[in-house]
Design a protein around this motif. Structure first.
Motif, short mmCIF file in Angstrom:
data_model
loop_
_atom_site.label_atom_id
_atom_site.label_comp_id
_atom_site.label_asym_id
_atom_site.label_seq_id
_atom_site.Cartn_x
_atom_site.Cartn_y
_atom_site.Cartn_z
N ASP A 112 0.82 -1.21 0.00
CA ASP A 112 0.00 0.00 0.00
C ASP A 112 0.86 1.26 0.00
OD1 ASP A 112 -2.28 -1.55 0.06
OD2 ASP A 112 -2.52 -1.41 2.23
N ARG A 113 2.01 1.19 0.66
CA ARG A 113 2.87 2.37 0.76
C ARG A 113 3.65 2.63 -0.53
NH1 ARG A 113 2.29 0.54 5.90
NH2 ARG A 113 2.20 2.08 7.58
N LEU A 114 3.63 1.68 -1.45
CA LEU A 114 4.34 1.83 -2.72
C LEU A 114 3.36 2.15 -3.84
CD1 LEU A 114 6.81 -1.20 -2.37
CD2 LEU A 114 7.36 1.23 -2.10
N SER A 115 2.45 3.07 -3.57
CA SER A 115 1.38 3.35 -4.53
C SER A 115 1.91 3.98 -5.82
CB SER A 115 0.34 4.27 -3.89
OG SER A 115 0.95 5.49 -3.45
N GLY A 116 3.10 4.57 -5.78
CA GLY A 116 3.67 5.17 -6.98
C GLY A 116 4.44 4.20 -7.85
N THR A 117 4.41 2.91 -7.49
CA THR A 117 5.10 1.86 -8.24
C THR A 117 4.08 0.84 -8.73
OG1 THR A 117 7.09 2.10 -6.87
CG2 THR A 117 6.85 0.05 -8.11
N PRO A 118 4.02 0.55 -10.03
CA PRO A 118 3.12 -0.52 -10.48
C PRO A 118 3.54 -1.86 -9.88
CG PRO A 118 3.88 0.83 -12.33
CD PRO A 118 4.74 1.19 -11.15
N LEU A 119 2.63 -2.49 -9.16
CA LEU A 119 2.92 -3.74 -8.45
C LEU A 119 1.85 -4.77 -8.74
CD1 LEU A 119 3.78 -2.35 -4.89
CD2 LEU A 119 5.43 -3.33 -6.49
N SER A 120 2.28 -6.03 -8.87
CA SER A 120 1.34 -7.15 -8.93
C SER A 120 1.92 -8.28 -8.09
CB SER A 120 1.11 -7.60 -10.38
OG SER A 120 2.34 -7.78 -11.05
N VAL A 121 1.03 -9.08 -7.50
CA VAL A 121 1.44 -10.13 -6.57
C VAL A 121 0.91 -11.47 -7.06
CG1 VAL A 121 1.39 -10.91 -4.17
CG2 VAL A 121 1.36 -8.45 -4.67
N TYR A 122 1.77 -12.48 -7.02
CA TYR A 122 1.45 -13.81 -7.55
C TYR A 122 1.72 -14.87 -6.50
CZ TYR A 122 1.89 -11.10 -11.84
OH TYR A 122 1.75 -10.12 -12.80
N ASP A 123 1.01 -16.01 -6.62
CA ASP A 123 1.27 -17.12 -5.70
C ASP A 123 2.35 -18.03 -6.27
OD1 ASP A 123 0.08 -18.76 -7.64
OD2 ASP A 123 -1.84 -18.90 -6.59
N ALA A 124 2.54 -19.19 -5.64
CA ALA A 124 3.63 -20.09 -6.05
C ALA A 124 3.43 -20.64 -7.45
CB ALA A 124 3.74 -21.25 -5.05
N ALA A 125 2.20 -20.67 -7.94
CA ALA A 125 1.91 -21.15 -9.29
C ALA A 125 1.86 -20.00 -10.29
CB ALA A 125 0.59 -21.91 -9.32
N TRP A 126 2.21 -18.79 -9.86
CA TRP A 126 2.19 -17.60 -10.69
C TRP A 126 0.78 -17.20 -11.10
CZ3 TRP A 126 5.50 -13.77 -11.22
CH2 TRP A 126 6.84 -13.99 -10.86
N ASN A 127 -0.20 -17.48 -10.23
CA ASN A 127 -1.53 -16.93 -10.41
C ASN A 127 -1.56 -15.52 -9.84
OD1 ASN A 127 -2.91 -19.32 -11.47
ND2 ASN A 127 -2.53 -20.19 -9.45
N LEU A 128 -2.11 -14.57 -10.59
CA LEU A 128 -2.22 -13.20 -10.12
C LEU A 128 -3.20 -13.13 -8.96
CD1 LEU A 128 -1.59 -10.15 -10.54
CD2 LEU A 128 -3.50 -10.10 -12.17
N ILE A 129 -2.73 -12.62 -7.82
CA ILE A 129 -3.57 -12.52 -6.62
C ILE A 129 -4.15 -11.12 -6.48
CG2 ILE A 129 -3.63 -12.68 -4.11
CD1 ILE A 129 -1.22 -14.58 -4.28
#
Length: 285
Positions: A112-129
């Motif tokens: 949340d604190r890195l709002s000026g950086t495009p971020l995406s988060v993935y699980d161990a299978a590389w599914n977008l969370i």
């Protein structure tokens, strides 16, 4: 008290304790009750306000695991609270033997604190969370969570989402790292049906994936430079780094530009423009 009523009471209590600033929302100071409004929880979880109301009132009794995971992230629940939420909803709690999509509250606060950086988060299978608004402004909203449409390995080997740039590179080294990640995840989670189905389908649909899988190749992720031609702000040349969160299987993909560069200025403009002006389009070079 019925199970659905217990679920509604728990959701209401968790919503009341969650401060807007915790989840990156402004506090307008005009709140009649503590915590998040239902509209805000719905926005954070990607649900309709009516559905949140029905959940809290005990009128919706069978929320899916995907909905429960979204509520977990929106309310910043701990692992124990997440398990309790699933039990209240009548769903089997996520097993330690399966790929987890849990984002710990501490990790979420950092994101949340890195709002000026495009971020995406993935699980161990590389599914977008999950992803932040600037990532969506850069690449567009991800496709619906059906099949493998939100899987980064699928994007790389089979079909990137239509209408916006590929979220991963097709460079050989990066693809080898994806294959290594899935091989490690398969060894760690041999009973995960979704992971097994993904690997089977990748082998069916992609000769490149099959060759890398059968070769036993070991790859590692390195910093990539990615150029995106955005319809609203023009060309952005970004460094793409993949970060790990200790104690989890999460992969955090972060895009950044050197301070003072033209790309950094365009990224700030995109942060202001957001998805309102997004018309899709963009290509890697």
């Amino acid at each position: 008290m019925s199970r659905s009523t217990d679920l509604g009471r728990a959701l209401h209590a968790w919503r009341d304790r969650t401060q807007p600033a915790e989840v990156g929302l402004p506090d307008d100071g005009a709140r009649r009750a503590p915590g998040l409004r239902r509209e805000e929880l719905a926005q954070l979880a990607g649900l309709s306000v009516d559905y949140v109301v029905r959940l809290e009132q005990g009128r919706s009794t069978n929320p899916s695991p995907q909905v429960l995971s979204a509520l977990t992230r929106a309310l910043r629940l701990s692992a124990a609270e997440r398990e309790h939420l699933f039990v209240l909803a009548g769903q089997a709690p996520p097993s330690a033997g399966h790929v987890s999509d849990h984002v710990p509250p501490g990790v979420q606060r950092l994101l949340d604190r890195l709002s000026g950086t495009p971020l995406s988060v993935y699980d161990a299978a590389w599914n977008l969370i999950t992803w932040n608004p600037l990532w969506a402004a850069l690449f567009g909203d991800p496709p619906p969570a059906r099949g493998f449409g939100r899987n980064a390995v699928w994007w790389s080997f089979v079909a990137p989402p239509a209408g916006y740039p590929e979220a991963v590179s097709r460079r050989t080294g990066h693809r080898a790292a994806f294959v290594s990640d899935l091989r490690a995840a398969s060894a760690r989670y041999p009973k995960d049906a979704g992971l097994a189905a993904l690997i089977t389908e990748l082998r069916t649909r992609s000769d490149d994936f099959t060759k890398l899988w059968d070769s036993g190749v070991v790859g590692v992720h390195e910093t990539l430079t990615k150029t995106v031609r955005h319809a609203s702000v023009g060309e952005l040349t970004l460094d793409c780094d993949i970060l790990a969160a200790l104690g989890t299987d999460l992969r955090i993909m972060a895009f950044s530009a050197a301070e003072g560069s033209e790309t950094a200025a365009r990224l700030r403009l995109l942060d202001v423009v957001g998805v309102q002006e997004l018309t899709g389009a963009g290509t890697d070079t």
